[in-house]
Design a protein around this motif. Structure first.
Motif, short mmCIF file in Angstrom:
data_model
loop_
_atom_site.label_atom_id
_atom_site.label_comp_id
_atom_site.label_asym_id
_atom_site.label_seq_id
_atom_site.Cartn_x
_atom_site.Cartn_y
_atom_site.Cartn_z
N SER A 1 -6.62 8.27 7.58
CA SER A 1 -6.93 6.86 7.82
C SER A 1 -6.04 5.98 6.93
N LEU A 2 -5.82 6.39 5.69
CA LEU A 2 -4.92 5.64 4.82
C LEU A 2 -3.47 5.77 5.28
N ALA A 3 -3.11 6.94 5.81
CA ALA A 3 -1.76 7.12 6.34
C ALA A 3 -1.52 6.16 7.50
N ALA A 4 -2.52 6.01 8.36
CA ALA A 4 -2.40 5.07 9.48
C ALA A 4 -2.27 3.64 8.98
N ALA A 5 -3.05 3.29 7.96
CA ALA A 5 -2.96 1.94 7.38
C ALA A 5 -1.58 1.70 6.79
N ALA A 6 -1.05 2.70 6.09
CA ALA A 6 0.28 2.57 5.50
C ALA A 6 1.35 2.45 6.57
N TYR A 7 1.16 3.15 7.67
CA TYR A 7 2.12 3.06 8.78
C TYR A 7 2.16 1.63 9.31
N ASN A 8 1.02 0.96 9.30
CA ASN A 8 0.95 -0.40 9.82
C ASN A 8 1.47 -1.44 8.83
N MET A 9 1.10 -1.34 7.56
CA MET A 9 1.42 -2.40 6.60
C MET A 9 2.51 -2.03 5.61
N GLY A 10 2.92 -0.76 5.58
CA GLY A 10 3.92 -0.33 4.62
C GLY A 10 3.27 0.39 3.46
N GLU A 11 3.90 1.48 3.03
CA GLU A 11 3.26 2.31 2.00
C GLU A 11 3.18 1.62 0.65
N GLU A 12 4.17 0.83 0.29
CA GLU A 12 4.13 0.16 -1.01
C GLU A 12 3.02 -0.88 -1.04
N GLY A 13 2.87 -1.63 0.06
CA GLY A 13 1.81 -2.63 0.11
C GLY A 13 0.44 -2.00 -0.01
N LEU A 14 0.23 -0.88 0.68
CA LEU A 14 -1.07 -0.20 0.60
C LEU A 14 -1.30 0.36 -0.79
N GLN A 15 -0.26 0.98 -1.36
CA GLN A 15 -0.39 1.53 -2.70
C GLN A 15 -0.78 0.45 -3.71
N ALA A 16 -0.19 -0.73 -3.55
CA ALA A 16 -0.51 -1.83 -4.46
C ALA A 16 -1.98 -2.22 -4.33
N GLU A 17 -2.49 -2.32 -3.11
CA GLU A 17 -3.89 -2.71 -2.92
C GLU A 17 -4.84 -1.64 -3.47
N ILE A 18 -4.49 -0.39 -3.31
CA ILE A 18 -5.32 0.69 -3.85
C ILE A 18 -5.40 0.58 -5.37
N LEU A 19 -4.26 0.31 -6.00
CA LEU A 19 -4.23 0.20 -7.46
C LEU A 19 -4.99 -1.03 -7.95
N VAL A 20 -4.78 -2.16 -7.29
CA VAL A 20 -5.41 -3.41 -7.73
C VAL A 20 -6.92 -3.38 -7.50
N GLN A 21 -7.34 -2.86 -6.35
CA GLN A 21 -8.77 -2.85 -6.03
C GLN A 21 -9.49 -1.63 -6.59
N ASP A 22 -8.73 -0.64 -7.04
CA ASP A 22 -9.29 0.60 -7.56
C ASP A 22 -10.21 1.26 -6.53
N VAL A 23 -9.73 1.27 -5.29
CA VAL A 23 -10.46 1.88 -4.18
C VAL A 23 -9.46 2.67 -3.35
N SER A 24 -9.83 3.90 -2.98
CA SER A 24 -8.93 4.72 -2.18
C SER A 24 -9.57 5.15 -0.86
N ASN A 25 -10.57 4.39 -0.42
CA ASN A 25 -11.25 4.64 0.84
C ASN A 25 -10.85 3.52 1.81
N PHE A 26 -10.23 3.89 2.93
CA PHE A 26 -9.77 2.88 3.87
C PHE A 26 -10.87 1.90 4.24
N TYR A 27 -12.07 2.40 4.49
CA TYR A 27 -13.15 1.57 4.99
C TYR A 27 -13.73 0.63 3.93
N ARG A 28 -13.37 0.83 2.68
CA ARG A 28 -13.85 -0.05 1.60
C ARG A 28 -12.73 -0.90 1.01
#
Length: 358
Positions: free
Chosen positions: A161-188
């Motif tokens: 699910s995170l791979a699909a999200a990264a495919y859509n928005m870019g892996e660096e952008g997703l990685q940044a949001e995971i780090l900032v929000q401290d959440v690694s669950n797509f649905y949260r």
């Protein structure tokens, strides 16, 4: 010369013709998975998002019917490649959400093809993208590139699910949001609206294609588009040539060559060795026929040279020879805004000419 034939899955033949109400369609009573990962429909926010995207997909019934009709033409190829690579079959629904299985569709950002690759991403995963070839439009090549990208994304994020999200928005952008929000669950994760909706749109495509009758799509076998049948040939092209020459060598027409090879751009084929799709009934001896027709075409071009005179422009030259201005641009691969100078050489085929043309 190898003939390829892709057969589709068993087809629906339910003739009930009934269409359930939207409320009935939105009752997701079974568990839902994406690439083996459970979708947490017991979370009210997740269920609402899923229902919203499913409703939008069902509202656009014309598009859903085209998804189904095209599925037997393209999905067997994608399924075979995913299976060969050991990747989840559900990834095929991303192609549906991205392009509705249309090879030439593009986005305002410059993404093109079945998997909507941007030029830089496509090249990074081995696709040829230049002025004469754009493999983002080739089903097999672009699917192999997408598989390589998805494998990398899954390795990085550990979740499809995170791979699909990264495919859509870019892996660096997703990685940044995971780090900032401290959440690694797509649905949260709180992500851009397009990405938050993205996976649910993919899941909507999965639900409709796996249970068409459940959503009121009662297609019969003859309603589905047939799989593409073609043969492949290796062509050694000694110099740039017209695709019309290629079509004549394959004993077909320009349109069919373009349809079978959507990655070919424009009207010409560059020099070099090419693997091309041709009609499955193309007789043996393709290269020999091509060599003969190409030689004739080259000789004819030399005889059709017009030397630009003082006062000429593209429009007056086209009018002088009684041909469309657009044809002059195609024959010479030039832009309409090009400035001509006396002594420039143009290829012109007068209307009365009945020879092989570019």
């Amino acid at each position: 010369m190898t003939t390829l034939f892709f057969s589709g899955p068993a087809l629906a033949s339910d003739k009930a013709g009934t269409i359930p109400t939207l409320l009935e369609s939105l009752r997701l009573e079974q568990k839902l998975f994406f690439c083996g990962e459970a979708v947490p429909l017991d979370d009210p926010e997740v269920r609402e998002s899923m229902e919203k995207e499913l409703m939008l997909s069902l509202w656009d019934r014309d598009q859903a019917v085209l998804w189904l009709k095209r599925s037997t033409r393209y999905l067997p190829v994608i399924e075979a490649l995913l299976s060969e690579a050991g990747l989840p079959d559900d990834l095929k629904y991303i192609a549906l959400a991205e392009s509705a299985l249309r090879p030439h569709v593009g986005s305002p950002k410059g993404a093109i093809g079945f998997w909507q690759f941007l030029p830089e991403t496509g090249r990074r995963y081995g696709l040829t993208i230049n002025e004469s070839i754009d493999q983002r439009r080739n089903l097999t090549a672009s699917t192999r590139a997408a598989m390589a990208y998805f494998a990398k994304l899954y390795e990085k994020f550990g979740s499809w699910s995170l791979a699909a999200a990264a495919y859509n928005m870019g892996e660096e952008g997703l990685q940044a949001e995971i780090l900032v929000q401290d959440v690694s669950n797509f649905y949260r994760l709180y992500l851009p609206q397009e990405t938050q909706r993205y996976l649910f749109r993919v899941l909507s495509a999965k639900l409709i294609l796996t249970q068409p009758e459940r959503y009121g799509f009662h297609l019969q076998e003859g309603d589905y588009y047939p799989p593409t049948r073609f043969a492949t040939v290796e062509l050694i092209c000694p110099g740039e040539t017209s695709l019309t020459v290629v079509a004549k060598a394959a004993q077909t027409d320009f349109k069919r060559i373009k349809e079978l090879n959507p990655e070919l751009r424009g009207h010409y084929l560059a020099a070099g060795t090419h693997t091309l799709a041709v009609p499955e009934n193309t007789p043996l001896g393709f290269q020999e026929r091509f060599n003969k027709i190409h030689q004739e075409w080259s000789q004819q071009r030399q005889k059709r040279i017009y030397i630009v005179q003082s006062g000429d422009n593209l429009s007056t030259i086209a009018e002088k020879f009684g041909v469309p201005l657009a044809a002059v641009l195609i024959w010479n691969r030039i832009d309409i805004n090009r400035t001509l100078h006396p002594g420039d050489r143009l290829v012109i085929y007068p209307v009365e000419s009945r020879t092989v043309r570019p």
